[in-house]
Design a protein around this motif. Structure first.
Motif, mmCIF file in Angstrom:
data_model
loop_
_atom_site.group_PDB
_atom_site.id
_atom_site.type_symbol
_atom_site.label_atom_id
_atom_site.label_comp_id
_atom_site.label_asym_id
_atom_site.label_seq_id
_atom_site.Cartn_x
_atom_site.Cartn_y
_atom_site.Cartn_z
ATOM 1 N N THR A 294 -8.359 -0.842 -5.213
ATOM 2 C CA THR A 294 -7.151 -0.213 -4.668
ATOM 3 C C THR A 294 -7.408 0.541 -3.371
ATOM 4 N N VAL A 295 -8.658 0.820 -3.047
ATOM 5 C CA VAL A 295 -8.959 1.728 -1.944
ATOM 6 C C VAL A 295 -8.524 1.207 -0.573
ATOM 7 N N PRO A 296 -8.582 -0.093 -0.260
ATOM 8 C CA PRO A 296 -8.100 -0.506 1.068
ATOM 9 C C PRO A 296 -6.619 -0.219 1.283
ATOM 10 N N GLU A 297 -5.841 -0.289 0.220
ATOM 11 C CA GLU A 297 -4.393 -0.091 0.302
ATOM 12 C C GLU A 297 -3.978 1.367 0.161
ATOM 13 N N LEU A 298 -4.688 2.123 -0.702
ATOM 14 C CA LEU A 298 -4.248 3.477 -1.046
ATOM 15 C C LEU A 298 -5.205 4.573 -0.609
ATOM 16 N N GLY A 299 -6.417 4.207 -0.180
ATOM 17 C CA GLY A 299 -7.395 5.215 0.175
ATOM 18 C C GLY A 299 -7.953 5.910 -1.049
ATOM 19 N N ASN A 300 -8.598 7.031 -0.822
ATOM 20 C CA ASN A 300 -9.176 7.843 -1.891
ATOM 21 C C ASN A 300 -8.092 8.769 -2.427
ATOM 22 N N VAL A 301 -7.569 8.455 -3.607
ATOM 23 C CA VAL A 301 -6.485 9.256 -4.190
ATOM 24 C C VAL A 301 -7.021 10.245 -5.231
ATOM 25 N N ALA A 302 -8.284 10.654 -5.047
ATOM 26 C CA ALA A 302 -8.901 11.684 -5.888
ATOM 27 C C ALA A 302 -8.808 11.313 -7.364
#
Length: 342
Positions: A294-302
């Motif tokens: 998910t990180v390419p689309e949403l980044g680091n969401v903690a």
């Protein structure tokens, strides 16, 4: 170092019966973020620097009037709806998040007021492991007879801690990890199940590394310092710590449970950047087809990272499918949780 395993071996099992997510509507791509930083600070940054360094293309960002509680409430309603429940059916509400609306009172009360429930409400905070810690706490309280049905929510707004106008290149580098952040909410419902459920939980903590990264304002050390409300940290140092201790935790859980990678339908791991995720695969041997990226689309969401990943695949899971959660949090702590769908 502190390690603890909890395996459900009695008649009562606790499982996840509903999963919800809430994402802000605003999307910010990495190039737009770079241009904003350059315009506000004057720091010269080459085109594409964020995407090349992190693999993050876009992230969601909470808008005006959207708070950590806003995202948590949205995710909570989604999870309750999927579980076929009403807020009044919950007797324990845990807000488990690195972000919060304010220092006091607990953000769980703000979430509860919006939902209209009357559950025992409290906050759990442990950086990016907050959500897994909250799930573990809720499970333990159900096993102990202190709760019948729990709602664990997170609302992460780390984008609010990103330095938009660094004074110089040194300050930009010090807060670079913040440019990976995105905002999201996630929630799960926990209750007794006849089979499957949460089978194993383990954690390892290396608190001597607590100062490597974080948001150090708002507490008794820096109660009114704006400077300390921005995220700062040494991402490479955190990566070294996780690489040093992470594989031993995964080795333990596989040895203890007798499960190997092919026994897990998915391995959900906290995602900071694409290079971090690639390094995780390299040093652990987790098959790439077990990941939910998910990180390419949403980044680091903690701490919302694992909940968002679970939400992506939950409806496709079959009874008996197992999922391994791997949490990585500043402080530093590493957590694993094995869950089997009932």
């Amino acid at each position: 170092m502190n390690s603890h395993s909890a395996v459900a071996d009695g008649p009562l099992r606790v499982g996840i019966t509903g999963v919800g997510v809430f994402l802000p509507e605003q999307v910010v791509d990495s190039e737009h973020l770079r241009q904003r930083v350059v315009a506000s600070s004057g720091v010269a940054l080459p085109a594409g620097v964020f995407e090349r360094a992190t693999g993050i293309v876009t992230r969601r960002v909470a808008g005006p009037g959207e708070y950590a509680s806003t995202l948590a409430v949205g995710a909570a309603r989604d999870a309750l709806g999927r579980a076929g429940l009403e807020p009044a059916d919950i007797d324990l509400l845990v807000f488990a998040s690195a972000s919060r609306d304010m220092v006091e009172p607990a953000t769980a009360h703000i979430v509860q007021a919006e939902l209209g429930s009357r559950a025992h409400a409290l906050d759990v905070t442990n950086a990016c492991n907050s959500f897994v810690n909250g799930v573990d706490l809720a499970r333990t309280m159900i096993l102990a007879g202190r709760a019948r049905r729990a709602l664990v929510v997170t609302g992460e707004t780390p984008s609010r801690a990103v330095r938009q106008a660094p004074a110089d290149l040194a300050q930009f580098r010090d807060g670079f990890a913040g440019y990976t952040f995105g905002d999201a909410g996630a929630a799960v419902v926990l209750e007794a199940v006849d089979r499957g459920g949460i089978l194993d939980v383990d954690s390892e903590t290396h608190s001597e590394h607590w100062s490597v990264g974080g948001i150090f304002g708002g507490g008794s050390r820096h109660p009114r310092s704006e400077e300390h409300t921005y995220f700062r940290g040494d991402g490479s140092e955190l990566r070294k710590v996780f690489e040093k201790v992470g594989t031993s935790v995964l080795d333990r859980v596989r040895h203890r449970t007798g499960l190997s990678w092919h026994h897990f339908r998915y391995v959900l791991v906290h995602q900071v950047t694409v290079p971090y995720l690639e390094r995780f695969v390299e040093i652990t041997g987790v098959p790439e087809d077990r990941l939910v990226v998910t990180v390419p689309e949403l980044g680091n969401v903690a701490s919302a990272s694992l909940g968002v990943q679970l939400h992506r695949v939950h409806d496709a899971l079959l009874p008996g499918n197992r999922v391994l959660f791997v949490g990585l949090g500043g402080g530093v702590s590493i957590m694993t949780m094995v869950w089997e769908k009932a």
